[in-house]
Scaffold this motif. Structure first.
Motif, PDB file in Angstrom:
ATOM      1  N   PHE A 100       0.810  -1.226   0.000  1.00  0.00           N
ATOM      2  CA  PHE A 100       0.000   0.000   0.000  1.00  0.00           C
ATOM      3  C   PHE A 100       0.847   1.282   0.000  1.00  0.00           C
ATOM      4  O   PHE A 100       0.337   2.355   0.276  1.00  0.00           O
ATOM      5  CB  PHE A 100      -0.978   0.005   1.186  1.00  0.00           C
ATOM      6  CG  PHE A 100      -1.804  -1.237   1.282  1.00  0.00           C
ATOM      7  CD1 PHE A 100      -2.759  -1.531   0.318  1.00  0.00           C
ATOM      8  CD2 PHE A 100      -1.622  -2.137   2.327  1.00  0.00           C
ATOM      9  CE1 PHE A 100      -3.517  -2.687   0.387  1.00  0.00           C
ATOM     10  CE2 PHE A 100      -2.376  -3.303   2.421  1.00  0.00           C
ATOM     11  CZ  PHE A 100      -3.326  -3.568   1.443  1.00  0.00           C
ATOM     12  N   ASP A 101       2.099   1.161  -0.336  1.00  0.00           N
ATOM     13  CA  ASP A 101       3.025   2.298  -0.388  1.00  0.00           C
ATOM     14  C   ASP A 101       3.208   2.695  -1.852  1.00  0.00           C
ATOM     15  O   ASP A 101       3.248   1.824  -2.725  1.00  0.00           O
ATOM     16  CB  ASP A 101       4.369   1.871   0.225  1.00  0.00           C
ATOM     17  CG  ASP A 101       5.338   3.020   0.431  1.00  0.00           C
ATOM     18  OD1 ASP A 101       5.714   3.673  -0.569  1.00  0.00           O
ATOM     19  OD2 ASP A 101       5.750   3.254   1.584  1.00  0.00           O
ATOM     20  N   PRO A 102       3.348   4.004  -2.148  1.00  0.00           N
ATOM     21  CA  PRO A 102       3.602   4.399  -3.542  1.00  0.00           C
ATOM     22  C   PRO A 102       4.865   3.760  -4.125  1.00  0.00           C
ATOM     23  O   PRO A 102       4.981   3.617  -5.343  1.00  0.00           O
ATOM     24  CB  PRO A 102       3.750   5.921  -3.455  1.00  0.00           C
ATOM     25  CG  PRO A 102       2.994   6.308  -2.229  1.00  0.00           C
ATOM     26  CD  PRO A 102       3.176   5.173  -1.266  1.00  0.00           C
ATOM     27  N   ALA A 103       5.795   3.371  -3.244  1.00  0.00           N
ATOM     28  CA  ALA A 103       7.043   2.767  -3.705  1.00  0.00           C
ATOM     29  C   ALA A 103       6.987   1.241  -3.729  1.00  0.00           C
ATOM     30  O   ALA A 103       8.035   0.592  -3.912  1.00  0.00           O
ATOM     31  CB  ALA A 103       8.201   3.224  -2.821  1.00  0.00           C
ATOM     32  N   ALA A 104       5.824   0.648  -3.557  1.00  0.00           N
ATOM     33  CA  ALA A 104       5.710  -0.819  -3.554  1.00  0.00           C
ATOM     34  C   ALA A 104       6.278  -1.409  -4.835  1.00  0.00           C
ATOM     35  O   ALA A 104       5.975  -0.950  -5.937  1.00  0.00           O
ATOM     36  CB  ALA A 104       4.245  -1.219  -3.395  1.00  0.00           C
ATOM     37  N   ARG A 105       7.083  -2.453  -4.683  1.00  0.00           N
ATOM     38  CA  ARG A 105       7.715  -3.071  -5.854  1.00  0.00           C
ATOM     39  C   ARG A 105       7.821  -4.592  -5.712  1.00  0.00           C
ATOM     40  O   ARG A 105       8.725  -5.214  -6.245  1.00  0.00           O
ATOM     41  CB  ARG A 105       9.101  -2.464  -6.080  1.00  0.00           C
ATOM     42  CG  ARG A 105      10.038  -2.568  -4.872  1.00  0.00           C
ATOM     43  CD  ARG A 105      11.357  -1.843  -5.135  1.00  0.00           C
ATOM     44  NE  ARG A 105      12.284  -1.940  -4.022  1.00  0.00           N
ATOM     45  CZ  ARG A 105      12.296  -1.127  -2.964  1.00  0.00           C
ATOM     46  NH1 ARG A 105      11.409  -0.159  -2.882  1.00  0.00           N
ATOM     47  NH2 ARG A 105      13.182  -1.289  -2.004  1.00  0.00           N
ATOM     48  N   GLY A 106       6.917  -5.176  -4.952  1.00  0.00           N
ATOM     49  CA  GLY A 106       6.930  -6.620  -4.791  1.00  0.00           C
ATOM     50  C   GLY A 106       7.161  -7.016  -3.343  1.00  0.00           C
ATOM     51  O   GLY A 106       7.491  -6.195  -2.493  1.00  0.00           O
ATOM     52  N   HIS A 107       6.999  -8.299  -3.066  1.00  0.00           N
ATOM     53  CA  HIS A 107       7.115  -8.776  -1.695  1.00  0.00           C
ATOM     54  C   HIS A 107       8.478  -9.381  -1.416  1.00  0.00           C
ATOM     55  O   HIS A 107       9.243  -9.695  -2.331  1.00  0.00           O
ATOM     56  CB  HIS A 107       6.021  -9.795  -1.389  1.00  0.00           C
ATOM     57  CG  HIS A 107       6.176 -11.109  -2.094  1.00  0.00           C
ATOM     58  ND1 HIS A 107       5.573 -11.390  -3.305  1.00  0.00           N
ATOM     59  CD2 HIS A 107       6.864 -12.235  -1.767  1.00  0.00           C
ATOM     60  CE1 HIS A 107       5.871 -12.612  -3.681  1.00  0.00           C
ATOM     61  NE2 HIS A 107       6.666 -13.153  -2.766  1.00  0.00           N
ATOM     62  N   VAL A 108       8.777  -9.544  -0.138  1.00  0.00           N
ATOM     63  CA  VAL A 108       9.947 -10.283   0.320  1.00  0.00           C
ATOM     64  C   VAL A 108       9.472 -11.649   0.803  1.00  0.00           C
ATOM     65  O   VAL A 108       8.582 -11.728   1.657  1.00  0.00           O
ATOM     66  CB  VAL A 108      10.662  -9.528   1.459  1.00  0.00           C
ATOM     67  CG1 VAL A 108      11.795 -10.376   2.033  1.00  0.00           C
ATOM     68  CG2 VAL A 108      11.196  -8.189   0.964  1.00  0.00           C
ATOM     69  N   PRO A 109      10.014 -12.745   0.296  1.00  0.00           N
ATOM     70  CA  PRO A 109       9.597 -14.071   0.771  1.00  0.00           C
ATOM     71  C   PRO A 109      10.154 -14.349   2.166  1.00  0.00           C
ATOM     72  O   PRO A 109      11.096 -13.705   2.633  1.00  0.00           O
ATOM     73  CB  PRO A 109      10.216 -15.030  -0.251  1.00  0.00           C
ATOM     74  CG  PRO A 109      10.601 -14.183  -1.409  1.00  0.00           C
ATOM     75  CD  PRO A 109      10.933 -12.839  -0.843  1.00  0.00           C
ATOM     76  N   GLY A 110       9.564 -15.337   2.815  1.00  0.00           N
ATOM     77  CA  GLY A 110      10.063 -15.770   4.110  1.00  0.00           C
ATOM     78  C   GLY A 110       9.751 -17.238   4.331  1.00  0.00           C
ATOM     79  O   GLY A 110       9.157 -17.906   3.489  1.00  0.00           O
ATOM     80  N   GLU A 111      10.179 -17.740   5.483  1.00  0.00           N
ATOM     81  CA  GLU A 111       9.913 -19.130   5.854  1.00  0.00           C
ATOM     82  C   GLU A 111       9.240 -19.163   7.220  1.00  0.00           C
ATOM     83  O   GLU A 111       9.434 -18.286   8.059  1.00  0.00           O
ATOM     84  CB  GLU A 111      11.212 -19.944   5.880  1.00  0.00           C
ATOM     85  CG  GLU A 111      12.250 -19.436   6.869  1.00  0.00           C
ATOM     86  CD  GLU A 111      13.549 -20.237   6.857  1.00  0.00           C
ATOM     87  OE1 GLU A 111      13.626 -21.242   6.111  1.00  0.00           O
ATOM     88  OE2 GLU A 111      14.479 -19.866   7.588  1.00  0.00           O
ATOM     89  N   GLY A 112       8.413 -20.183   7.412  1.00  0.00           N
ATOM     90  CA  GLY A 112       7.733 -20.340   8.686  1.00  0.00           C
ATOM     91  C   GLY A 112       6.229 -20.379   8.527  1.00  0.00           C
ATOM     92  O   GLY A 112       5.697 -20.657   7.448  1.00  0.00           O
TER      93      GLY A 112
END
Length: 406
Positions: free
Chosen positions: A220-232
């Motif tokens: 929801f940020d104007p600078a959004a450019r994709g997600h960071v993956p994680g584990e768990g």
């Protein structure tokens, strides 16, 4: 009378905290578990940040026999299941046969185990490939290994619906309890931070690039450019309230009150995305209206078009800035199937403690008209929460949890 499915145990394994209270304290403090990948050298990849679980040594929790036949994903899941049962005060050995089951979701299976066995195949030959490869990579392996470990012979299965899968697994557990199963260990744990798994994730085109962990995952940020993956992720004990009362359960976190799943239409069809319909149907299934929802845990894709679609679905349902919205997964990364069950655990802890956890890092765009809780937790009475999840390929899932006693 239909059984009432309640949550009596939580088992959490997250990049910013191992165990329920460690995770919750980190989340309320805004402590992130995102950083540069250490499980392999990410230098030559365009995305180099992930939410990794530190301080987890599988041999401290599991036997050597299990270590030989399981992927890191399954090792984390087995420990999560152990913790959820302990939190619920349940000894599975005391349950009657077929009284308890296991329902998990999986996004990619045991990728790292498979990668290691392929290395053996390429470098040494087929006779060096472990026989355990036949199941250690498989999507259903967590359900199988947990059920074997605890002798849980009741209805068990695996759900595959990408990042919506964790909610769908909890919904399936809810259905089984309502059909008469006493309890189900349900949810999801995913872990595929290895070079082969990383290439598969990069193929989505949705991974953030850049080196700044504090400004990498920006829903929801104007600078959004994709997600960071994680584990768990998280595994929950979903139990019939009557069974919990009869055995003298010490606590109930809340009730799984309503659920709906939808599919997005084919691109270019001109039909609306399915997330808003999932929200409406989940509220109807719970028998409540929008005004009764105290907080929404957003899917938070951090892809501009997907953020817009989710924000519009929320504002059309609840009104502009009509309900607090949060995305604590900005502290963990998106844990694939494990992300939404972790959000459900956070929602139940919000109900317990009367507080909405924050979204960190992001500066929400005014155009979205969301009351996004940022920077710090917000004290508030929380009785009912809505958790949203979406998977690539058009999966949408919405789950309502609310305060409940025995």
């Amino acid at each position: 009378m239909t059984a009432r499915p309640v949550v009596t145990g939580l088992g959490i394994v997250a990049p910013n905290g191992l165990g329920l209270e460690e995770y919750w304290a980190a989340t309320l403090e805004g402590r992130s578990g995102i950083g540069r990948i250490t499980r392999f050298d990410p230098t030559d990849y365009p995305s180099r940040l992930a939410g990794e679980i530190g301080g987890f040594t599988a041999r401290d929790h599991l036997s050597g026999r299990l270590l030989l036949q399981t992927d890191r994903m399954t090792q984390l899941a087995l420990v999560s299941a152990d913790w959820s049962l302990a939190d619920a005060g349940i000894d599975p050995a005391e349950l009657a046969d077929y009284q308890a089951g296991v329902i998990t979701a999986s996004h990619s299976g045991g990728f790292e185990f498979g990668q290691n066995e392929l290395k053996e195949l390429w470098s040494k030959g087929g006779r060096y490939v472990s026989a355990y490869q036949s199941f250690a990579w498989f999507y259903a392996v967590n359900s199988g290994q947990i059920s074997i470990r605890h002798g849980m012979k009741g209805p068990s299965s695996v759900v595959i619906s990408d990042q919506a899968g964790g909610l769908d697994a909890l919904a399936h557990a809810r259905r089984q309890v309502r059909k008469g199963t006493s309890l189900v260990v349900a949810g999801a744990v995913d872990a595929s931070i290895c070079s082969w798994g990383w290439v598969a994730q990069l193929a989505s085109g949705r991974l953030a690039t850049g080196e700044d962990a504090e400004r990498a995952y920006l829903p929801f940020d104007p600078a959004a450019r994709g997600h960071v993956p994680g584990e768990g992720g998280a595994l929950l004990v979903v139990e019939d309230a009557g069974h919990a009362r009869a055995r003298g359960a010490g606590k109930v976190y809340g009730e799984l009150a309503g659920h709906a799943a939808t599919m997005d239409p084919k691109p270019g069809s001109g039909r609306a995305p399915g997330i808003e319909r999932a929200i409406g149907e989940a509220l109807r299934d719970a028998g409540i209206g929008p005004a009764e929802v105290d907080v929404v845990f957003a899917d938070a894709a951090a892809v501009p078009e997907l953020d817009r679609i989710e924000a519009e679905a929320i504002t059309r349902t609840f009104g502009p800035r009509g309900v607090p919205v949060t995305a604590p997964k900005t502290m963990t990364g998106r844990l694939y199937s494990g992300a939404a069950p972790l959000d459900v655990a956070a929602a139940l802890l919000s109900i317990r403690d009367g507080v909405v956890p924050p979204t960190i890092g992001t500066s929400p765009a005014d155009a979205y008209d969301l009351d996004l809780v940022v920077g710090a937790p917000r004290p508030a009475p929380v009785r009912t929460a809505l958790v949203l999840a979406r998977g690539q390929g058009g999966f949408n899932s919405a789950l309502v949890v609310r305060a409940a006693g025995l």
